[in-house]
Design a protein around this motif. Structure first.
Motif, short mmCIF file in Angstrom:
data_model
loop_
_atom_site.label_atom_id
_atom_site.label_comp_id
_atom_site.label_asym_id
_atom_site.label_seq_id
_atom_site.Cartn_x
_atom_site.Cartn_y
_atom_site.Cartn_z
N GLU A 1 2.15 1.72 -3.39
CA GLU A 1 1.21 2.34 -4.55
C GLU A 1 0.90 3.92 -4.10
O GLU A 1 0.94 4.64 -4.99
CB GLU A 1 -0.06 1.57 -4.17
N LEU A 2 1.10 4.41 -2.74
CA LEU A 2 0.68 5.71 -2.28
C LEU A 2 2.01 6.63 -2.91
O LEU A 2 1.85 7.54 -3.29
CB LEU A 2 0.54 5.96 -0.82
N GLU A 3 2.99 5.90 -2.92
CA GLU A 3 4.44 6.76 -3.28
C GLU A 3 4.12 6.98 -5.04
O GLU A 3 4.58 7.88 -5.38
CB GLU A 3 5.81 5.92 -3.08
N LYS A 4 3.85 5.94 -5.64
CA LYS A 4 3.79 6.11 -7.12
C LYS A 4 2.61 7.13 -7.29
O LYS A 4 2.87 8.03 -8.07
CB LYS A 4 3.07 4.83 -7.53
N GLU A 5 1.44 6.91 -6.66
CA GLU A 5 0.28 8.11 -6.73
C GLU A 5 0.90 9.57 -6.65
O GLU A 5 0.57 10.53 -7.07
CB GLU A 5 -0.68 7.96 -5.69
N MET A 6 1.80 9.79 -5.56
CA MET A 6 2.39 11.01 -5.11
C MET A 6 3.34 11.36 -6.15
O MET A 6 3.20 12.66 -6.70
CB MET A 6 3.22 11.08 -3.74
N LYS A 7 4.11 10.71 -6.52
CA LYS A 7 5.04 10.89 -7.82
C LYS A 7 3.99 11.56 -9.15
O LYS A 7 4.65 12.35 -9.66
CB LYS A 7 5.82 10.07 -8.20
N ASP A 8 3.01 10.63 -9.14
CA ASP A 8 2.18 11.20 -10.31
C ASP A 8 1.46 12.39 -10.18
O ASP A 8 1.61 13.12 -11.09
CB ASP A 8 1.21 10.02 -10.87
N LEU A 9 1.16 12.96 -8.98
CA LEU A 9 0.54 14.10 -8.59
C LEU A 9 1.68 15.22 -8.81
O LEU A 9 1.28 16.06 -9.28
CB LEU A 9 0.08 14.08 -7.28
N ARG B 1 0.96 -1.28 0.04
CA ARG B 1 -0.02 -0.05 0.04
C ARG B 1 0.78 1.22 0.14
O ARG B 1 0.44 2.14 -0.60
CB ARG B 1 -0.85 -0.18 1.24
#
Length: 173
Positions: free
Chosen positions: A160-168, A157
């Motif tokens: 996944e959150l790290e990837k979402e933060m990078k995308d943002l 999890r």
């Protein structure tokens, strides 16, 4: 008959011949006039014939142009037929390839259903039995295993959150 009488008769006949000659001359004049109008009509007919010949020549040229256009269209149609035949061949080849892919997919599905699923089920059943035996042997390991599963879940999890933060961050920058 006397000479005078003979001469009178000859004179009368000459007068008759002269009259007939006058009427012949008049008829010849009429014939000449009629011949002139016939010649004029023949001239008109010749002129009309010339015009008709010219129109026929124009029609022949138009027909030749149409023939040439039809020849060009036939060539285009031949080219289109060849292209259609090529496309049909390509479609047939694609259908054959699609059928081969379908057979491979069906074969793979059958293998997964018949072999892989059964093997996974067997492993899972044996794993449950082994886990139960391990839990009976080492009660602490049971809690340890539960914590290990929770930690693995939390790590996934976090990733996944790290990837979402990078995308943002990438979208904001």
């Amino acid at each position: 008959m006397t000479m005078d009488e003979k001469l009178d008769i000859i004179l009368l006949e000459i007068k008759d011949v002269k009259q007939e000659m006058g009427s012949v001359k008049q008829e010849i004049g009429n014939l000449k006039q009629e011949m002139g109008s016939v010649k004029q009509e023949i001239g008109n007919l010749k002129q009309e014939m010339g015009n008709l010949k010219q129109e026929i020549g124009n029609l022949k040229q138009e027909i030749d142009g149409l023939k040439q256009e039809m020849g060009n269209q036939k060539q285009e149609m031949t080219g289109l037929k060849q292209e259609m035949a090529s496309l049909k061949q390509k479609m047939d080849d694609m259908e054959k390839e699609t059928e081969a892919i379908k057979r491979n997919v069906i074969s793979t599905k059958l293998h997964i259903e018949n072999a892989t699923d059964k093997n996974i089920q067997l492993i899972a059943e044996n794993f449950i039995e082994l886990t139960n035996k391990l839990n009976q042997a080492i009660p602490v390991a049971d809690k340890n295993l539960a914590y290990e599963v929770k930690v693995n879940y939390l790590l996934e999890r976090v990733h996944e959150l790290e990837k979402e933060m990078k995308d943002l961050k990438g979208k904001i920058a």
